[in-house]
Scaffold this motif. Structure first.
Motif, PDB file in Angstrom:
ATOM      1  N   LEU A 344       0.839  -1.197   0.000  1.00  0.00           N
ATOM      2  CA  LEU A 344       0.000   0.000   0.000  1.00  0.00           C
ATOM      3  C   LEU A 344       0.875   1.249   0.000  1.00  0.00           C
ATOM      4  CD1 LEU A 344      -2.823  -0.985   2.543  1.00  0.00           C
ATOM      5  CD2 LEU A 344      -2.863  -1.170   0.057  1.00  0.00           C
ATOM      6  N   VAL A 345       1.934   1.210   0.794  1.00  0.00           N
ATOM      7  CA  VAL A 345       2.848   2.355   0.852  1.00  0.00           C
ATOM      8  C   VAL A 345       3.416   2.608  -0.547  1.00  0.00           C
ATOM      9  CG1 VAL A 345       5.076   3.165   1.731  1.00  0.00           C
ATOM     10  CG2 VAL A 345       3.455   2.048   3.274  1.00  0.00           C
ATOM     11  N   LYS A 346       3.809   1.520  -1.185  1.00  0.00           N
ATOM     12  CA  LYS A 346       4.376   1.631  -2.525  1.00  0.00           C
ATOM     13  C   LYS A 346       3.378   2.265  -3.494  1.00  0.00           C
ATOM     14  CE  LYS A 346       6.744  -1.631  -5.235  1.00  0.00           C
ATOM     15  NZ  LYS A 346       7.226  -3.024  -5.312  1.00  0.00           N
ATOM     16  N   LYS A 347       2.140   1.807  -3.398  1.00  0.00           N
ATOM     17  CA  LYS A 347       1.101   2.318  -4.287  1.00  0.00           C
ATOM     18  C   LYS A 347       0.834   3.799  -4.048  1.00  0.00           C
ATOM     19  CE  LYS A 347      -0.469  -1.065  -6.823  1.00  0.00           C
ATOM     20  NZ  LYS A 347      -0.528  -1.024  -8.273  1.00  0.00           N
ATOM     21  N   VAL A 348       0.748   4.167  -2.792  1.00  0.00           N
ATOM     22  CA  VAL A 348       0.433   5.560  -2.474  1.00  0.00           C
ATOM     23  C   VAL A 348       1.581   6.465  -2.927  1.00  0.00           C
ATOM     24  CG1 VAL A 348       0.039   7.217  -0.615  1.00  0.00           C
ATOM     25  CG2 VAL A 348      -1.104   5.000  -0.563  1.00  0.00           C
ATOM     26  N   LEU A 349       2.806   6.069  -2.614  1.00  0.00           N
ATOM     27  CA  LEU A 349       3.940   6.898  -3.021  1.00  0.00           C
ATOM     28  C   LEU A 349       4.035   6.951  -4.550  1.00  0.00           C
ATOM     29  CD1 LEU A 349       6.640   5.930  -0.356  1.00  0.00           C
ATOM     30  CD2 LEU A 349       5.074   7.873  -0.372  1.00  0.00           C
ATOM     31  N   GLY A 350       3.702   5.818  -5.186  1.00  0.00           N
ATOM     32  CA  GLY A 350       3.700   5.787  -6.649  1.00  0.00           C
ATOM     33  C   GLY A 350       2.664   6.745  -7.223  1.00  0.00           C
ATOM     34  N   ALA A 351       1.496   6.769  -6.596  1.00  0.00           N
ATOM     35  CA  ALA A 351       0.432   7.656  -7.070  1.00  0.00           C
ATOM     36  C   ALA A 351       0.838   9.121  -6.897  1.00  0.00           C
ATOM     37  CB  ALA A 351      -0.864   7.374  -6.320  1.00  0.00           C
ATOM     38  N   LEU A 352       1.519   9.404  -5.791  1.00  0.00           N
ATOM     39  CA  LEU A 352       1.968  10.775  -5.553  1.00  0.00           C
ATOM     40  C   LEU A 352       3.032  11.177  -6.581  1.00  0.00           C
ATOM     41  CD1 LEU A 352       2.107  10.870  -1.649  1.00  0.00           C
ATOM     42  CD2 LEU A 352       0.515  12.074  -3.160  1.00  0.00           C
ATOM     43  N   GLU A 353       3.897  10.224  -6.881  1.00  0.00           N
ATOM     44  CA  GLU A 353       4.937  10.490  -7.864  1.00  0.00           C
ATOM     45  C   GLU A 353       4.306  10.830  -9.218  1.00  0.00           C
ATOM     46  OE1 GLU A 353       7.768   7.228  -7.724  1.00  0.00           O
ATOM     47  OE2 GLU A 353       8.302   7.757  -9.797  1.00  0.00           O
ATOM     48  N   GLU A 354       3.247  10.077  -9.538  1.00  0.00           N
ATOM     49  CA  GLU A 354       2.544  10.313 -10.787  1.00  0.00           C
ATOM     50  C   GLU A 354       1.943  11.719 -10.810  1.00  0.00           C
ATOM     51  OE1 GLU A 354       0.343   6.591 -11.663  1.00  0.00           O
ATOM     52  OE2 GLU A 354      -1.146   8.048 -12.407  1.00  0.00           O
ATOM     53  N   LEU A 355       1.337  12.097  -9.690  1.00  0.00           N
ATOM     54  CA  LEU A 355       0.759  13.440  -9.597  1.00  0.00           C
ATOM     55  C   LEU A 355       1.843  14.498  -9.776  1.00  0.00           C
ATOM     56  CD1 LEU A 355      -1.716  13.858  -6.598  1.00  0.00           C
ATOM     57  CD2 LEU A 355      -2.233  13.969  -9.023  1.00  0.00           C
ATOM     58  N   GLN A 356       2.948  14.281  -9.097  1.00  0.00           N
ATOM     59  CA  GLN A 356       4.051  15.245  -9.134  1.00  0.00           C
ATOM     60  C   GLN A 356       4.543  15.436 -10.576  1.00  0.00           C
ATOM     61  OE1 GLN A 356       7.711  13.792  -7.426  1.00  0.00           O
ATOM     62  NE2 GLN A 356       8.257  15.774  -6.563  1.00  0.00           N
ATOM     63  N   ARG A 357       4.588  14.330 -11.305  1.00  0.00           N
ATOM     64  CA  ARG A 357       5.102  14.370 -12.671  1.00  0.00           C
ATOM     65  C   ARG A 357       4.050  14.896 -13.649  1.00  0.00           C
ATOM     66  NH1 ARG A 357       6.120   8.933 -13.416  1.00  0.00           N
ATOM     67  NH2 ARG A 357       3.991   8.845 -14.216  1.00  0.00           N
ATOM     68  N   ASP A 358       2.814  14.384 -13.531  1.00  0.00           N
ATOM     69  CA  ASP A 358       1.819  14.660 -14.568  1.00  0.00           C
ATOM     70  C   ASP A 358       0.830  15.766 -14.237  1.00  0.00           C
ATOM     71  OD1 ASP A 358       3.029  12.530 -15.764  1.00  0.00           O
ATOM     72  OD2 ASP A 358       1.528  11.072 -15.083  1.00  0.00           O
ATOM     73  N   ALA A 359       0.686  16.073 -12.970  1.00  0.00           N
ATOM     74  CA  ALA A 359      -0.320  17.085 -12.608  1.00  0.00           C
ATOM     75  C   ALA A 359       0.250  18.032 -11.554  1.00  0.00           C
ATOM     76  CB  ALA A 359      -1.587  16.399 -12.090  1.00  0.00           C
ATOM     77  N   PRO A 360       1.214  18.850 -11.964  1.00  0.00           N
ATOM     78  CA  PRO A 360       1.925  19.697 -10.998  1.00  0.00           C
ATOM     79  C   PRO A 360       0.999  20.577 -10.148  1.00  0.00           C
ATOM     80  CG  PRO A 360       2.851  19.950 -13.209  1.00  0.00           C
ATOM     81  CD  PRO A 360       1.670  19.052 -13.336  1.00  0.00           C
ATOM     82  N   ASP A 361      -0.088  21.052 -10.737  1.00  0.00           N
ATOM     83  CA  ASP A 361      -0.979  21.919  -9.958  1.00  0.00           C
ATOM     84  C   ASP A 361      -1.641  21.165  -8.821  1.00  0.00           C
ATOM     85  OD1 ASP A 361      -0.301  23.973 -11.523  1.00  0.00           O
ATOM     86  OD2 ASP A 361      -2.169  24.009 -12.703  1.00  0.00           O
ATOM     87  N   GLN A 362      -2.114  19.963  -9.171  1.00  0.00           N
ATOM     88  CA  GLN A 362      -2.738  19.136  -8.135  1.00  0.00           C
ATOM     89  C   GLN A 362      -1.709  18.738  -7.091  1.00  0.00           C
ATOM     90  OE1 GLN A 362      -4.574  15.998 -10.497  1.00  0.00           O
ATOM     91  NE2 GLN A 362      -6.429  16.369  -9.309  1.00  0.00           N
ATOM     92  N   TYR A 363      -0.516  18.463  -7.565  1.00  0.00           N
ATOM     93  CA  TYR A 363       0.528  18.071  -6.615  1.00  0.00           C
ATOM     94  C   TYR A 363       0.862  19.231  -5.680  1.00  0.00           C
ATOM     95  CZ  TYR A 363       4.397  15.729  -4.467  1.00  0.00           C
ATOM     96  OH  TYR A 363       5.200  15.147  -3.522  1.00  0.00           O
ATOM     97  N   ALA A 364       0.864  20.423  -6.244  1.00  0.00           N
ATOM     98  CA  ALA A 364       1.137  21.598  -5.412  1.00  0.00           C
ATOM     99  C   ALA A 364       0.085  21.714  -4.312  1.00  0.00           C
ATOM    100  CB  ALA A 364       1.160  22.855  -6.267  1.00  0.00           C
ATOM    101  N   GLN A 365      -1.161  21.431  -4.683  1.00  0.00           N
ATOM    102  CA  GLN A 365      -2.235  21.487  -3.684  1.00  0.00           C
ATOM    103  C   GLN A 365      -1.994  20.432  -2.601  1.00  0.00           C
ATOM    104  OE1 GLN A 365      -6.177  20.732  -5.233  1.00  0.00           O
ATOM    105  NE2 GLN A 365      -7.066  20.794  -3.180  1.00  0.00           N
TER     106      GLN A 365
END
Ligand code: ADP
Length: 614
Positions: A344-365
């Motif tokens: 689960l940790v891997k999945k969550v961190l992976g999802a965050l990484e995806e946000l950081q890369r593909d959706a910078p605005d959402q990641y900023a939020q």
């Protein structure tokens, strides 16, 4: 048979809330039903859990939620045969606002406008009161499983409620709404009409794990949303389920369906909220995931499934091979839970990484709301997840409003072998710190940190992809070109010795600086000493620590320093030397934290200097 009803005042916050609830023109009033069904479903979960852990509570019948609409009487009731409440529980749960959050709630309430009310209501776990959006009187009759007597609670939402004894055949709870007149034009549907109720249940509560019935018809599919294939579930269904598990009325920022295969199988549905829960830093925070075993609810708030630095994650985990009878103590050590948690940790961190890369605005939020919590993970002992979290860190820098450390590294100058950072008490003071001067002059970028948690993980001298991270506020800094020459050292040796004596109570060393360009002096922490803020935080946690003295660095290029040198050469006893020493020390403090260590000493020295100059 019973004494007359007892009148109780609502807690002040509840009064305020009810007032808002009754008068707010919240457009989507249908959600009251979702809240009541959700409470009923929780109550059925709790009963099942108690039956599993404590054994018999007597026969309670098939778990179900029954709705009954009566057009003549204009009532709607929601009944469950769940855990029910004792008289004390009714007073505690329905008369006051959720547990630990009262203070936070009052604060948020004071700051909010009518528009924020829905989010506020959901976040603070006050869903029950939403019934007052559609009803002008509420009645609740409840009997705690394992107890013989029932309790009736009634209120018209005017600041008080009554409590009396009652009778109920079975344990469970019935909430009866005495509905306001229908007013479809103003978003108030006719909730006494079966045909109105059915689609609302379908929309908001389809996945509820117990049958929601009206007359003899089951209205929901009860399909476990986490077991369904990704493509089969609509965005709206995911959202509604999030609201059900999280009690948060905001949309989630990210939905993460998880399928774990291999030795242990599990399906999970996780969510990252879009707003930080108000009790994020409260020890009693409601956290953890819901645990199911093959679709049977086992427990709420299972903390072993997710580490503390991801405590904002909400959702369910359905582990296929666990025993239904598992206790919290066993879970802590259970190998299967550990394997699942790792995934689960891997999945969550992976999802965050995806946000950081593909959706910078959402990641900023995300970062603004929850970054400081995620950074707690940098102080853990789990090296793998630590490296991943470090990749997710965002910080301000001397060149960018916000950057990842990876992007910083890609901009590093030829020959720069460390990642430079400065950590301080506020965004503003770090951004304006004199410690940055030489770095800025040389074109080196510096990362700027100011969250309290930053002191903790940066203290551990982290490395990022094998590059050391170096504090520019600590120890010696060698920037090559601005290096102090032997000549300078000799020229200022006597002055430094004099300042050392003047400030011997305050600092452990006075030396020439290579960090300064325009300022005359700055304070730095010795290589292995604790920073002042770290020391304060440790003291607040109850540790007694010896005073740590800092190092005062002065800028040999500064005209004031040159002037002091000349004064000293003329007369070793000139009082200006001591006065300036204290002022330089005070200024360096002000630049660092906006505060002075000794106000009297500073003003005295300043007055003396002014007297001399006027
Ligand atoms: P929340 O459900 O978010 O905690 P509510 O205001 O909806 O907030 O409910 C407050 C509390 O009242 C619940 O936490 C629960 O303890 C209790 N409660 C509400 N409805 C029921 C019910 N149908 N059966 C048992 N307890 C209930």
């Amino acid at each position: 048979m019973t004494a007359s009803p007892e009148r109780h005042e609502f807690q002040a916050e509840v009064k305020q809330l009810l007032d808002l609830m009754i008068h707010s023109l919240y457009s989507d009033r249908d959600v009251f039903l979702r809240e009541l069904i959700s409470n009923a479903s929780d109550a059925l979960d709790k009963l099942r859990f108690e039956q599993l852990t404590k054994g018999e509570l007597g026969a309670t019948g098939e778990p179900a939620i029954q709705l009954e609409a009566n057009r003549e009487a204009r009532t709607l009731s929601v009944s469950d045969n769940g855990i029910g409440m004792s008289r004390e529980e009714v007073i505690r749960n329905i008369g006051t606002i959720a547990r630990s959050g009262t203070k936070e709630f009052t604060g948020a309430l004071a700051r909010s406008t009518a528009k924020d009310i829905p989010a506020l209501i959901g976040q603070f776990g006050v869903g029950f009161y939403s019934a007052f959006m559609v009803a002008d009187r509420l009645e609740l009759v409840t009997r705690r499983a394992g107890e013989a007597t029932a309790t009736r609670w009634e209120s018209v939402g005017d600041g008080a409620y009554t409590i009396s004894d009652a009778e109920r055949d079975q344990p469970g709870t019935t909430v009866t709404l005495h509905l306001k007149p229908a007013d479809p034009e103003h978003g108030l549907a006719d909730y006494a009409d079966d045909a109105v109720i059915a689609p609302i249940v379908k929309r908001y509560s389809d996945f509820v794990g117990y049958p929601v019935r009206m007359k003899d018809k089951t209205l929901n599919s009860m399909k476990a949303i986490w077991d369904r294939a990704k493509g089969e579930v609509s965005e709206d269904e995911y959202k509604q389920f999030y609201r059900h598990v999280s009690h948060d009325w905001n949309d989630p920022l990210k939905t993460i369906p998880v399928k774990i295969e291999g030795t242990y199988e599990a399906n999970a549905l996780l969510y990252i909220p879009s707003k930080a829960p108000f009790d994020l830093y409260n020890a009693e925070m409601k956290r953890g995931l819901q645990l199911y075993v093959k679709r049977v609810f086992v427990m709420d708030e299972c903390r072993d499934l997710i580490p503390a630095h991801l405590r904002f994650v909400r959702g369910v985990v359905d582990a296929h091979d666990l025993s239904l009878n598992v206790s919290r103590e066993i879970l802590q050590k259970d190998r299967q839970i550990q394997v699942i948690r790792k995934q689960l940790v891997k999945k969550v961190l992976g999802a965050l990484e995806e946000l950081q890369r593909d959706a910078p605005d959402q990641y900023a939020q995300f970062w603004t709301e929850l970054g400081p919590v995620l950074k707690e993970g940098l102080a853990t002992h789990d090296a793998e997840s630590k490296d991943k979290v470090l990749e997710l860190v965002m910080a301000a820098s001397t060149k960018h409003e916000r950057t990842s450390i990876g992007d910083y590294v890609s901009r590093m100058k030829e020959g720069q072998d460390a990642i430079y950072y400065l950590v301080g008490t506020s965004k503003d003071t770090v951004a304006k710190s004199p410690l940055l001067e030489a770095f800025v002059a040389k074109g080196y970028e510096v990362l700027l940190f100011s969250d309290p948690i930053d002191e903790f993980w940066l203290e551990r001298a982290p490395a990022f992809r094998d590059k050391p991270m170096k504090s520019i506020g600590r120890g010696d800094i060698d920037l090559g070109a601005t290096a102090t020459t032997d000549d300078e050292r000799a020229r200022f040796a006597d002055l430094l010795a004099c300042l050392r004596v003047e400030l011997q109570e305050e600092v452990k060393e006075v030396r020439l600086s290579q960090r300064l360009a325009t300022s005359a002096a700055c304070l730095v922490t010795d290589e292995h000493d604790m920073t002042p803020r770290m020391q304060r935080m440790m003291e607040q946690m109850g540790q007694a620590l010896p005073k740590v003295k800092r190092i005062l660095e002065i800028n040999p290029q500064h005209p004031l320093v040159e002037k002091l040198r000349a004064i000293f050469a003329e007369s070793h006893a000139d009082p200006r030397l001591g006065q300036c020493a204290r002022l330089l020390y005070g200024q360096a403090h002000l630049a660092e934290s906006g505060t002075l260590p000794d106000l009297t000493m500073f003003t005295q020295a300043l007055t003396d200097i002014m007297l001399r100059a006027t």
